[in-house]
Design a protein around this motif. Structure first.
Motif, PDB file in Angstrom:
ATOM      1  N   ARG A   7       0.812  -1.153  -0.001  1.00 46.29           N
ATOM      2  CA  ARG A   7      -0.017  -0.107  -0.180  1.00 46.29           C
ATOM      3  C   ARG A   7       0.813   1.286   0.054  1.00 46.29           C
ATOM      4  N   GLN A  30      -3.568  -0.881   8.976  1.00 46.38           N
ATOM      5  CA  GLN A  30      -4.105  -1.036   7.693  1.00 46.38           C
ATOM      6  C   GLN A  30      -3.227  -1.269   6.637  1.00 46.38           C
ATOM      7  N   ASP A 113     -11.133   6.992  10.387  1.00 45.06           N
ATOM      8  CA  ASP A 113     -12.105   7.079   8.972  1.00 45.06           C
ATOM      9  C   ASP A 113     -11.813   8.418   8.386  1.00 45.06           C
ATOM     10  N   LYS A 114     -11.158   9.259   8.868  1.00 45.16           N
ATOM     11  CA  LYS A 114     -10.595  10.344   8.100  1.00 45.16           C
ATOM     12  C   LYS A 114      -9.209  10.131   7.780  1.00 45.16           C
ATOM     13  N   PRO A 117      -8.524   7.144   4.422  1.00 46.95           N
ATOM     14  CA  PRO A 117      -8.829   7.714   2.868  1.00 46.95           C
ATOM     15  C   PRO A 117      -7.984   8.596   2.469  1.00 46.95           C
ATOM     16  N   GLU A 120      -4.793   7.038   1.458  1.00 45.43           N
ATOM     17  CA  GLU A 120      -4.894   6.526   0.217  1.00 45.43           C
ATOM     18  C   GLU A 120      -5.023   7.267  -1.096  1.00 45.43           C
ATOM     19  N   ARG A 121      -5.671   8.540  -0.849  1.00 43.23           N
ATOM     20  CA  ARG A 121      -5.631   9.297  -1.940  1.00 43.23           C
ATOM     21  C   ARG A 121      -4.422  10.070  -2.241  1.00 43.23           C
ATOM     22  N   GLU A 124      -2.346   7.415  -4.063  1.00 43.92           N
ATOM     23  CA  GLU A 124      -2.545   7.242  -5.527  1.00 43.92           C
ATOM     24  C   GLU A 124      -2.190   8.406  -6.222  1.00 43.92           C
TER      25      GLU A 124
END
Length: 205
Positions: A7, A30, A113-114, A117, A120-121, A124
């Motif tokens: 990841r 994660q 939860d903040k 993501p 991950e962005r 990416e």
């Protein structure tokens, strides 16, 4: 065998050990690879720009601040996506960092939860920037094979000039232009003019 989680790597820079531990615990759970630094200076001395990674940094730290670190990275033209950790009173400051290209900011205390993501962005974006860089490097390596004259011919092919016009432009015969075209196609691995244009124009959009 690749032991690094797929990841990606997350750099965490904060002079508060409890914050570093908290972020590391959340993200490693994660399957992210996390590397923590207690100062911006320590991070800069170890940062590898070839790594696909992102940075989470505190705005206020002893020594170099997160804002100054962002400026240093901008000076180096680093593609590293950055997000800031902020206290409540730092939000206006954090908004300014986004105007300089930061992807986001997260307020303490932060929640999984903040944070996840957002990471991950950022990764990416880092992967996309890395792929773009690799593509540009590959294109530059191909174009470096051309002679000066071949580069001049290619420039005119890209501009849509016909062989006769190129010959007139450069004061050479049409046959010489055709020979240069053939060499250019071979060196760049292009089968058609469309392939040639894709290689020549890559990254110029």
């Amino acid at each position: 065998m690749n032991l690094i989680p797929k990841r990606g790597t997350v750099y965490v820079v904060d002079d508060d050990e409890a914050v570093r531990d908290s972020v590391q615990w959340l993200l490693e759970g994660q399957d992210f690879r996390v590397r923590c630094f207690e100062s911006a200076e320590a991070f800069l001395s170890r940062y590898d720009p070839r790594e696909i990674a992102c940075l989470i940094v505190d705005i206020r730290m002893g020594g170099m601040s997160g804002l100054e670190l962002q400026d240093r990275l901008m000076e180096r033209q680093s593609p590293l996506p950055v997000a800031f950790i902020t206290g409540h009173g730092d939000v206006p400051m954090a908004v300014d960092t986004m105007k300089k290209g930061a992807m986001d900011f997260i307020q303490k205390p932060f929640k999984e939860d903040k944070l996840v993501p957002l990471v991950e962005r950022m990764l990416e974006q880092a992967r996309a920037a890395f792929a773009e860089h690799q593509q540009a490097a590959s294109r530059d390596a191909l174009l470096s094979k051309l002679t000066g004259r071949e580069a001049q011919v290619l420039e005119r092919i890209v501009a849509g000039r016909l062989n006769k016009q190129i010959a007139d432009d450069l004061g050479i015969s049409i046959k010489t232009v055709e020979a240069h075209r053939a060499n250019i196609m071979e060196k760049l691995g292009a089968n058609t003019v469309a392939d040639l244009l894709k290689i020549a124009l890559a990254g110029k959009s």
